[in-house]
Scaffold this active site. Structure first.
Site, PDB file in Angstrom:
ATOM      1  N   GLU A  19       0.856  -1.197   0.000  1.00  0.00           N
ATOM      2  CA  GLU A  19       0.000   0.000   0.000  1.00  0.00           C
ATOM      3  C   GLU A  19       0.889   1.243   0.000  1.00  0.00           C
ATOM      4  O   GLU A  19       1.900   1.278   0.686  1.00  0.00           O
ATOM      5  CB  GLU A  19      -0.860  -0.027   1.274  1.00  0.00           C
ATOM      6  CG  GLU A  19      -1.703   1.200   1.470  1.00  0.00           C
ATOM      7  CD  GLU A  19      -2.341   1.255   2.860  1.00  0.00           C
ATOM      8  OE1 GLU A  19      -3.286   0.504   3.131  1.00  0.00           O
ATOM      9  OE2 GLU A  19      -1.879   2.073   3.684  1.00  0.00           O
ATOM     10  N   TYR A  51      -6.818   6.717   0.582  1.00  0.00           N
ATOM     11  CA  TYR A  51      -7.564   7.962   0.352  1.00  0.00           C
ATOM     12  C   TYR A  51      -7.515   8.794   1.627  1.00  0.00           C
ATOM     13  O   TYR A  51      -7.741   8.268   2.735  1.00  0.00           O
ATOM     14  CB  TYR A  51      -9.032   7.668  -0.009  1.00  0.00           C
ATOM     15  CG  TYR A  51      -9.729   8.937  -0.412  1.00  0.00           C
ATOM     16  CD1 TYR A  51      -9.747   9.334  -1.741  1.00  0.00           C
ATOM     17  CD2 TYR A  51     -10.302   9.780   0.547  1.00  0.00           C
ATOM     18  CE1 TYR A  51     -10.343  10.529  -2.116  1.00  0.00           C
ATOM     19  CE2 TYR A  51     -10.888  10.978   0.175  1.00  0.00           C
ATOM     20  CZ  TYR A  51     -10.901  11.343  -1.155  1.00  0.00           C
ATOM     21  OH  TYR A  51     -11.470  12.539  -1.521  1.00  0.00           O
ATOM     22  N   ASP A 127     -12.086   7.484   8.769  1.00  0.00           N
ATOM     23  CA  ASP A 127     -12.125   7.925  10.160  1.00  0.00           C
ATOM     24  C   ASP A 127     -12.794   9.282  10.272  1.00  0.00           C
ATOM     25  O   ASP A 127     -13.042   9.954   9.270  1.00  0.00           O
ATOM     26  CB  ASP A 127     -10.706   7.970  10.741  1.00  0.00           C
ATOM     27  CG  ASP A 127     -10.251   6.574  11.138  1.00  0.00           C
ATOM     28  OD1 ASP A 127     -11.089   5.812  11.671  1.00  0.00           O
ATOM     29  OD2 ASP A 127      -9.092   6.242  10.883  1.00  0.00           O
ATOM     30  N   LYS A 199     -20.748  -7.381   5.667  1.00  0.00           N
ATOM     31  CA  LYS A 199     -20.084  -6.873   4.457  1.00  0.00           C
ATOM     32  C   LYS A 199     -19.909  -8.009   3.446  1.00  0.00           C
ATOM     33  O   LYS A 199     -20.104  -7.814   2.259  1.00  0.00           O
ATOM     34  CB  LYS A 199     -18.742  -6.219   4.826  1.00  0.00           C
ATOM     35  CG  LYS A 199     -18.915  -4.911   5.622  1.00  0.00           C
ATOM     36  CD  LYS A 199     -17.646  -4.051   5.693  1.00  0.00           C
ATOM     37  CE  LYS A 199     -16.793  -4.339   6.886  1.00  0.00           C
ATOM     38  NZ  LYS A 199     -15.731  -3.327   7.117  1.00  0.00           N
ATOM     39  N   GLN A 246       7.351   4.787  16.885  1.00  0.00           N
ATOM     40  CA  GLN A 246       6.193   3.994  16.450  1.00  0.00           C
ATOM     41  C   GLN A 246       5.671   3.062  17.550  1.00  0.00           C
ATOM     42  O   GLN A 246       4.533   2.613  17.490  1.00  0.00           O
ATOM     43  CB  GLN A 246       6.552   3.187  15.198  1.00  0.00           C
ATOM     44  CG  GLN A 246       6.669   4.073  13.967  1.00  0.00           C
ATOM     45  CD  GLN A 246       7.232   3.346  12.769  1.00  0.00           C
ATOM     46  OE1 GLN A 246       7.814   2.274  12.890  1.00  0.00           O
ATOM     47  NE2 GLN A 246       7.076   3.933  11.598  1.00  0.00           N
TER      48      GLN A 246
END
Ligand code: FAD
Length: 317
Positions: A19, A51, A127, A199, A246
């Protein structure tokens, strides 16, 4: 182009994918191509493009008052997908979200994707806008990924928003998100899985998971999904750790747990180069075990940085 489910069906081996994020506004596409290029040697089957919805920033005016501005830091998901497909001749999978879109805007975006020959989409809710705290759907938009999914499925049967429109059917293969450690808003995993099953029942073709660092979480999640009749492929999503920060940032953003051994190894590191090596080693071990278990695809969250993902993938593919 080819559907993700076809890639999976036609391969006996675990596939590689990753990704990327669209570049920040103002950055050139060449920078992104440079980040993708090294990973192309490992022959990914597809590249997901995230996105990013608009957010609000507060700018101080000369009179000292704050002005609220609506900005989009990473525009261009559809354009980036087209550019990637054109440049690398590979399937790009755009993420489409409910947030910020009315049904009509979604329909128009899907029409654009169809014109571009894009046959795969990852359908998400998105979100909340950072300053808003809870997710607010657009007026005449969708509140859940399942509703957006229904719209895509309808378009796949030629049903658009306008009643009676003689429209050509789209042909999207539809992915959705799944959370081995539960979506943070769900009261418990079973409730979350009920909606994941919904879904599938509405037409989702495959699932991509949120990142996890403990494979047992993924294995348990898959077992629970199978128990309640979720039969579609479940693609594990993996993120190599590259910085000490992180350790706290990823759990706070993604609501995931880090195994003790990983945390301890990272805490011992003196530099981020050392952290990166630990992250790569962890990623290789995680990936090997998942591959051995026969997962359909190993999907990496590269954050548009290729180095760590490349070192992990090279050890496997
Ligand atoms: P949903 O499936 O709608 O679920 C959201 C919550 O509502 C869950 O708690 C669920 O249990 C519950 N729920 C679902 N349906 C119902 C219902 N009918 N009634 C009541 N409750 C329900 N975000 C982006 O903005 N851009 C991206 O590109 C992006 N890519 C992602 C890729 C992956 C692989 C993953 C795992 C996440 C990604 N996200 C992205 C983040 C995602 O948008 C957020 O996690 C979001 O909060 C939830 O999205 P969803 O599609 O899982 O939502």
């Amino acid at each position: 182009m080819t559907k993700i489910t076809e890639y999976i069906k036609n391969s006996e081996k675990t596939l590689f994918s990753f990704e990327i994020l669209p570049p920040l506004k103002g950055e050139s596409i060449q920078q992104l191509f440079k980040a993708i290029e090294p990973l192309m040697e490992i022959k990914p089957k597809f590249i997901d493009v995230t996105y990013h919805r608009e957010e609000y920033v507060y700018k101080k005016r000369e009179n000292g008052l704050l002005e609220r501005q609506r900005i989009k830091k990473r525009p261009g998901t559809v354009g980036i997908c087209a550019a990637i497909m054109n440049y690398f001749k590979i399937d790009a999978v755009p993420h489409i979200i409910c947030g910020g879109f009315s049904k009509e805007e979604t329909e128009n975006a899907l029409i654009d994707l169809q014109f571009l020959g894009i046959d795969n989409v990852l359908v998400l809710r998105g979100d909340a806008i950072k300053s808003e705290g809870t997710f607010i759907p657009e007026p005449n938009g969708h509140a859940y990924a399942s509703e957006l999914l229904e719209q895509v499925v309808k378009m796949n049967t030629g049903k658009y928003l306008e009643d009676g429109l003689q429209a050509s059917a789209t042909n999207f293969c539809i992915g959705v998100a799944g959370y081995p450690e539960k979506h943070f808003e769900a009261p418990n995993l079973n409730t979350d899985l009920k909606y994941l099953k919904l879904k599938q029942d509405l037409g989702a073709d495959y699932i991509v998971t949120q990142m996890f660092f403990d494979n047992q979480k993924y294995f348990d999640f898959v077992a629970k999904c199978r128990e309640i009749g979720i039969t579609i492929p479940i693609i594990p999503g993996l993120k190599p750790i590259t910085t000490k920060k992180q350790l706290t940032v990823l759990p706070s953003i993604f609501h995931i747990d880090m195994p003790d051994t990983l945390v301890k190894s990272i805490e011992k590191c003196k530099t981020n180069d050392e952290v990166k090596q630990v992250g790569i080693e962890w990623g290789i071990q995680q990936s090997k075990e998942l591959m051995f278990a026969g997962v359909p695809v190993l999907h990496y969250y590269s954050m548009s940085k290729s180095d760590a993902v490349k070192q992990i993938a090279e050890a496997l593919f």
